[in-house]
Design a protein around this motif. Structure first.
Motif, short mmCIF file in Angstrom:
data_model
loop_
_atom_site.label_atom_id
_atom_site.label_comp_id
_atom_site.label_asym_id
_atom_site.label_seq_id
_atom_site.Cartn_x
_atom_site.Cartn_y
_atom_site.Cartn_z
N GLU A 195 0.82 -1.21 0.00
CA GLU A 195 0.00 0.00 0.00
C GLU A 195 0.86 1.26 0.00
N VAL A 196 1.92 1.25 0.79
CA VAL A 196 2.76 2.43 0.94
C VAL A 196 3.68 2.64 -0.26
N ALA A 197 4.29 1.55 -0.74
CA ALA A 197 5.35 1.70 -1.75
C ALA A 197 5.23 0.77 -2.95
N GLY A 198 4.19 -0.05 -2.99
CA GLY A 198 4.00 -0.91 -4.14
C GLY A 198 4.96 -2.08 -4.20
N LEU A 199 5.43 -2.56 -3.05
CA LEU A 199 6.36 -3.70 -3.04
C LEU A 199 6.07 -4.59 -1.83
N SER A 200 6.69 -5.76 -1.82
CA SER A 200 6.56 -6.68 -0.69
C SER A 200 7.87 -7.41 -0.51
N LEU A 201 8.05 -7.98 0.67
CA LEU A 201 9.30 -8.67 1.00
C LEU A 201 8.99 -10.13 1.33
N THR A 202 9.35 -11.02 0.39
CA THR A 202 9.10 -12.44 0.56
C THR A 202 10.27 -13.24 0.02
N GLY A 203 10.21 -14.55 0.20
CA GLY A 203 11.18 -15.45 -0.40
C GLY A 203 12.63 -15.15 -0.06
N LYS A 204 13.53 -15.38 -1.03
CA LYS A 204 14.96 -15.21 -0.80
C LYS A 204 15.36 -13.79 -0.40
N PRO A 205 14.77 -12.75 -0.99
CA PRO A 205 15.12 -11.39 -0.55
C PRO A 205 14.84 -11.16 0.93
N ARG A 206 13.72 -11.70 1.40
CA ARG A 206 13.39 -11.56 2.83
C ARG A 206 14.36 -12.34 3.69
N VAL A 207 14.64 -13.58 3.30
CA VAL A 207 15.56 -14.42 4.07
C VAL A 207 16.94 -13.78 4.16
N GLN A 208 17.41 -13.22 3.06
CA GLN A 208 18.73 -12.61 3.06
C GLN A 208 18.79 -11.41 4.01
N LEU A 209 17.77 -10.55 3.97
CA LEU A 209 17.76 -9.39 4.87
C LEU A 209 17.69 -9.82 6.32
N ASN A 210 16.95 -10.90 6.58
CA ASN A 210 16.89 -11.45 7.93
C ASN A 210 18.25 -11.99 8.36
N GLU A 211 18.91 -12.75 7.49
CA GLU A 211 20.20 -13.35 7.82
C GLU A 211 21.29 -12.30 8.00
N LEU A 212 21.19 -11.20 7.26
CA LEU A 212 22.16 -10.11 7.41
C LEU A 212 21.89 -9.26 8.65
N GLY A 213 20.75 -9.50 9.29
CA GLY A 213 20.42 -8.76 10.50
C GLY A 213 19.91 -7.36 10.24
N LEU A 214 19.47 -7.08 9.00
CA LEU A 214 19.00 -5.74 8.65
C LEU A 214 17.50 -5.57 8.91
N VAL A 215 16.77 -6.66 8.80
CA VAL A 215 15.32 -6.66 9.00
C VAL A 215 14.94 -7.86 9.84
N GLU A 216 14.05 -7.64 10.78
CA GLU A 216 13.49 -8.75 11.56
C GLU A 216 12.08 -9.00 11.06
N SER A 217 11.80 -10.24 10.67
CA SER A 217 10.47 -10.60 10.18
C SER A 217 9.85 -11.63 11.11
N THR A 218 8.65 -11.33 11.58
CA THR A 218 7.95 -12.23 12.51
C THR A 218 6.54 -12.48 11.99
N THR A 219 5.87 -13.46 12.59
CA THR A 219 4.49 -13.77 12.23
C THR A 219 3.62 -13.71 13.48
N PRO A 220 3.30 -12.50 13.96
CA PRO A 220 2.46 -12.38 15.15
C PRO A 220 1.04 -12.87 14.92
N TRP A 221 0.61 -12.84 13.64
CA TRP A 221 -0.70 -13.39 13.27
C TRP A 221 -0.47 -14.48 12.24
N ARG A 222 -1.36 -15.40 12.18
CA ARG A 222 -1.21 -16.56 11.30
C ARG A 222 -1.01 -16.13 9.84
N ASN A 223 0.08 -16.60 9.27
CA ASN A 223 0.40 -16.39 7.85
C ASN A 223 0.59 -14.92 7.47
#
Length: 202
Positions: free
Chosen positions: A30-58
């Motif tokens: 909604e804000v920027a027309g993009l989303s963070l999923t798959g390998k790009p998300r995993v890489q940012l998580n592994e680099l410690g730049l972004v923390e991704s959690t699932t406080p709600w199901r899916n």
């Protein structure tokens, strides 16, 4: 580290910085027309730049870490990446100007970007009413914004009430008020208000 990131990953980091809050993929879209999923998300998580959690199901929620904020600060002084295009070049020109301002003022990047709480409330209202100027309960809006503190929510409602076309009213039939209604009520002019109407969404 910067040269290891794609344009999408750079954009996500900068959006998370600018929004200064957690964002779901739907909110990123909604804000920027993009989303963070798959390998790009995993890489940012592994680099410690972004923390991704699932406080709600899916539902993934992304938050910029301190290391991510540091990356953004360092990115201000970097040249535009290859194949950034005209918009990318313009963005990095703005980032460079921001870097010069921060150097001269002694401020931190995180001092500038603060969450747009009022904007979040307007978007939550629009989601409830499907963009129509209908009266809704503040409690229903509040339920959609669990990350906000009570003070943040109250201050934003008070600020919104000063805008033209925004009405924060009391519930005339007090017997219909629930505990949630009373808990999130905002006092204006010495009267507890429980209902929100926004005539024009901006």
């Amino acid at each position: 580290m910067s040269d290891r990131l794609s344009s999408l990953q750079r954009a996500v980091l900068l959006v998370l910085l600018a929004e200064a809050r957690e964002l779901t993929n739907a909110e990123l879209k909604e804000v920027a027309g993009l989303s963070l999923t798959g390998k790009p998300r995993v890489q940012l998580n592994e680099l410690g730049l972004v923390e991704s959690t699932t406080p709600w199901r899916n539902i993934l929620v992304h938050e910029l870490t301190e290391l991510g904020a540091q990356w953004c600060t360092e990115e201000l002084s970097r040249p535009a990446p290859a194949r950034a295009g005209s918009f990318g070049g313009a963005l990095y020109s703005v980032l460079g100007g921001l870097h010069r301002y921060l150097d001269g003022s002694g401020q931190l990047l995180t001092d500038i970007f603060q969450p747009d709480v009022a904007g979040q409330i307007v978007r939550a209202y629009a989601a409830i009413t499907d963009g129509k100027p209908e009266q809704v309960r503040l409690a229903d809006v509040r339920t959609r914004l669990p990350h906000l503190s009570p003070d943040e929510f109250t201050r934003a409602i008070v600020a919104l009430a000063d805008r033209e076309g925004v009405h924060v009213r009391a519930e005339a039939d007090r017997k219909t008020l629930t505990e949630d209604d009373r808990a999130v009520a905002v006092s204006l002019g010495g009267t507890a208000r429980h209902l929100l109407t926004i005539e024009v969404l901006k």
